[in-house]
Write a protein that holds these residues in place. Sequence first.
Motif, PDB file in Angstrom:
ATOM      1  N   MET A 249     -11.014  -4.731 -46.359  1.00 53.20           N
ATOM      2  CA  MET A 249     -10.435  -3.727 -45.453  1.00 53.20           C
ATOM      3  C   MET A 249      -9.566  -2.739 -46.222  1.00 53.20           C
ATOM      4  SD  MET A 249      -9.421  -6.149 -42.260  1.00 53.20           S
ATOM      5  CE  MET A 249     -10.682  -6.986 -41.296  1.00 53.20           C
ATOM      6  N   LEU A 250      -8.805  -3.263 -47.193  1.00 48.04           N
ATOM      7  CA  LEU A 250      -7.995  -2.356 -48.031  1.00 48.04           C
ATOM      8  C   LEU A 250      -8.906  -1.394 -48.783  1.00 48.04           C
ATOM      9  CD1 LEU A 250      -5.276  -4.651 -49.711  1.00 48.04           C
ATOM     10  CD2 LEU A 250      -4.989  -3.086 -47.779  1.00 48.04           C
ATOM     11  N   LYS A 251      -9.975  -1.961 -49.317  1.00 48.99           N
ATOM     12  CA  LYS A 251     -10.917  -1.134 -50.084  1.00 48.99           C
ATOM     13  C   LYS A 251     -11.514  -0.047 -49.190  1.00 48.99           C
ATOM     14  CE  LYS A 251     -13.696  -0.073 -53.482  1.00 48.99           C
ATOM     15  NZ  LYS A 251     -13.217   0.518 -54.729  1.00 48.99           N
TER      16      LYS A 251
ATOM     17  N   GLY B  22       0.373   0.344 -42.468  1.00 50.96           N
ATOM     18  CA  GLY B  22       0.175   1.404 -41.473  1.00 50.96           C
ATOM     19  C   GLY B  22       0.177   2.813 -42.057  1.00 50.96           C
ATOM     20  N   TYR B  23       0.667   2.953 -43.288  1.00 53.77           N
ATOM     21  CA  TYR B  23       0.748   4.292 -43.896  1.00 53.77           C
ATOM     22  C   TYR B  23      -0.287   4.498 -45.002  1.00 53.77           C
ATOM     23  CZ  TYR B  23       4.963   4.675 -41.219  1.00 53.77           C
ATOM     24  OH  TYR B  23       5.841   4.708 -40.160  1.00 53.77           O
ATOM     25  N   ILE B  24      -1.123   3.497 -45.218  1.00 57.71           N
ATOM     26  CA  ILE B  24      -2.113   3.604 -46.304  1.00 57.71           C
ATOM     27  C   ILE B  24      -2.991   4.835 -46.098  1.00 57.71           C
ATOM     28  CG2 ILE B  24      -4.228   2.547 -47.208  1.00 57.71           C
ATOM     29  CD1 ILE B  24      -2.814  -0.165 -47.050  1.00 57.71           C
TER      30      ILE B  24
ATOM     31  N   GLY C 215      -2.659  -1.843 -51.856  1.00 52.83           N
ATOM     32  CA  GLY C 215      -2.161  -2.654 -50.748  1.00 52.83           C
ATOM     33  C   GLY C 215      -1.072  -3.584 -51.274  1.00 52.83           C
ATOM     34  N   GLN C 216      -0.071  -3.837 -50.432  1.00 54.60           N
ATOM     35  CA  GLN C 216       1.013  -4.737 -50.856  1.00 54.60           C
ATOM     36  C   GLN C 216       0.579  -6.197 -50.836  1.00 54.60           C
ATOM     37  OE1 GLN C 216       4.530  -4.015 -48.507  1.00 54.60           O
ATOM     38  NE2 GLN C 216       4.562  -1.839 -48.989  1.00 54.60           N
ATOM     39  N   CYS C 217      -0.477  -6.491 -50.080  1.00 53.73           N
ATOM     40  CA  CYS C 217      -0.990  -7.857 -50.002  1.00 53.73           C
ATOM     41  C   CYS C 217      -2.267  -7.841 -49.172  1.00 53.73           C
ATOM     42  CB  CYS C 217       0.006  -8.791 -49.316  1.00 53.73           C
ATOM     43  SG  CYS C 217       0.333  -8.299 -47.620  1.00 53.73           S
ATOM     44  N   ALA C 218      -3.048  -8.887 -49.276  1.00 51.95           N
ATOM     45  CA  ALA C 218      -4.186  -9.102 -48.371  1.00 51.95           C
ATOM     46  C   ALA C 218      -4.615 -10.543 -48.530  1.00 51.95           C
ATOM     47  CB  ALA C 218      -5.346  -8.160 -48.706  1.00 51.95           C
ATOM     48  N   ARG C 219      -5.293 -11.045 -47.516  1.00 55.49           N
ATOM     49  CA  ARG C 219      -5.751 -12.442 -47.595  1.00 55.49           C
ATOM     50  C   ARG C 219      -7.051 -12.521 -48.388  1.00 55.49           C
ATOM     51  NH1 ARG C 219      -3.256 -16.333 -44.710  1.00 55.49           N
ATOM     52  NH2 ARG C 219      -4.961 -17.723 -45.254  1.00 55.49           N
TER      53      ARG C 219
ATOM     54  N   LEU D 159     -11.317  -4.135 -55.812  1.00 55.54           N
ATOM     55  CA  LEU D 159      -9.926  -3.688 -55.994  1.00 55.54           C
ATOM     56  C   LEU D 159      -9.397  -4.196 -57.331  1.00 55.54           C
ATOM     57  CD1 LEU D 159      -8.460  -4.611 -52.485  1.00 55.54           C
ATOM     58  CD2 LEU D 159      -8.905  -2.300 -53.342  1.00 55.54           C
ATOM     59  N   HIS D 160      -8.419  -3.486 -57.874  1.00 55.80           N
ATOM     60  CA  HIS D 160      -7.797  -3.956 -59.116  1.00 55.80           C
ATOM     61  C   HIS D 160      -6.526  -4.747 -58.776  1.00 55.80           C
ATOM     62  CE1 HIS D 160      -6.830  -3.996 -63.390  1.00 55.80           C
ATOM     63  NE2 HIS D 160      -5.584  -3.916 -62.971  1.00 55.80           N
ATOM     64  N   PRO D 161      -6.504  -6.057 -59.087  1.00 53.42           N
ATOM     65  CA  PRO D 161      -5.321  -6.852 -58.738  1.00 53.42           C
ATOM     66  C   PRO D 161      -4.177  -6.700 -59.751  1.00 53.42           C
ATOM     67  CG  PRO D 161      -7.225  -8.274 -59.288  1.00 53.42           C
ATOM     68  CD  PRO D 161      -7.578  -6.872 -59.675  1.00 53.42           C
ATOM     69  N   ILE D 162      -2.979  -6.542 -59.223  1.00 55.59           N
ATOM     70  CA  ILE D 162      -1.769  -6.596 -60.050  1.00 55.59           C
ATOM     71  C   ILE D 162      -1.076  -7.900 -59.669  1.00 55.59           C
ATOM     72  CG2 ILE D 162       0.455  -5.522 -60.565  1.00 55.59           C
ATOM     73  CD1 ILE D 162      -0.753  -2.834 -59.824  1.00 55.59           C
ATOM     74  N   VAL D 163      -1.055  -8.828 -60.598  1.00 53.32           N
ATOM     75  CA  VAL D 163      -0.571 -10.165 -60.274  1.00 53.32           C
ATOM     76  C   VAL D 163       0.882 -10.316 -60.719  1.00 53.32           C
ATOM     77  CG1 VAL D 163      -0.992 -12.627 -60.513  1.00 53.32           C
ATOM     78  CG2 VAL D 163      -2.891 -11.020 -60.718  1.00 53.32           C
ATOM     79  N   CYS D 164       1.742 -10.672 -59.751  1.00 56.05           N
ATOM     80  CA  CYS D 164       3.168 -10.799 -60.054  1.00 56.05           C
ATOM     81  C   CYS D 164       3.490 -12.223 -60.490  1.00 56.05           C
ATOM     82  CB  CYS D 164       3.997 -10.462 -58.812  1.00 56.05           C
ATOM     83  SG  CYS D 164       3.646  -8.818 -58.169  1.00 56.05           S
TER      84      CYS D 164
END
Length: 246
Positions: free
Chosen positions: A83-85, A50-52, A64-68, A122-127
């Motif tokens: 949508m994040l993009k 909601g604050y993006i 984004g903290q996550c997306a499907r 998007l650039h993924p950061i994989v944990c």
Amino acid sequence: MVQTMYTLCMRRPLICANWKMHLPPAGWDAKDSPYRPEAGIDVVVFPPHGYIKHCIDAKLTVGGQCARPETAGAFTGDMSMAMLKELGCTYVLCGHSERRKYHSETDDFAAEQVIAALEAGLHPIVCVGEQKKDRDIGKAEHIVEQQLSLLKNYHQSITIAYEPIWAIGTGLNALPDDAQEVHAFMRRLLLEDIRTSVRIIYGGSVTGMNAKDFLSHPDIDGLLVGSCSLEPKHFHEIINAANTLS
Ligand code: PGA
């Protein structure tokens, strides 16, 4: 020495502020806020969805903290990578341990997220990271190797975040030397032609006090900061530590 390493390898330090489900911290959008982009390092904030838009409008670099992985569908409460993009995000976290714990996300799901993120631009950061019980029996490297093997076709396009699960939100950070060992191990798993260019960052109880120690290690290219990123003063110390080493 560290400066030479970064320069030679072209791995700009990456400092991430993961605000999780918290309100943006006081002063986040001030002119001198520590969440703003810096000349020598990449600073990225991960606000609640909601604050993006607020953060993008304030000219922060945002993830984004996550997306499907799906592009659309009946997934109440979720967002797609596109949508994040479209909101203006540059990065996205994939497979964060809290998503695994509270939303049953798996390694396979994280791999699907990576593919979708890349398709969306998007650039993924994989944990990745082990549980305490795995570390105790010497299986930390085995776990991260398994997690990374699912992504082997995408290693060149991702950032890897080593986040030992037992260190997240507990105040019990990994010892920087131990983290370096895991980072170096993961780097050796990468194909030779990308080995020096992929960023591997550390996350798990990072503070203003320990940031410099982590960042002084040659294979630790940045930090994924949770709790401490909610305190601008302490986050500033982390940014300063990165600045002195970059
Ligand atoms: P922490 O969280 O810094 O509060 O341990 C890190 C993370 O969840 O990425």
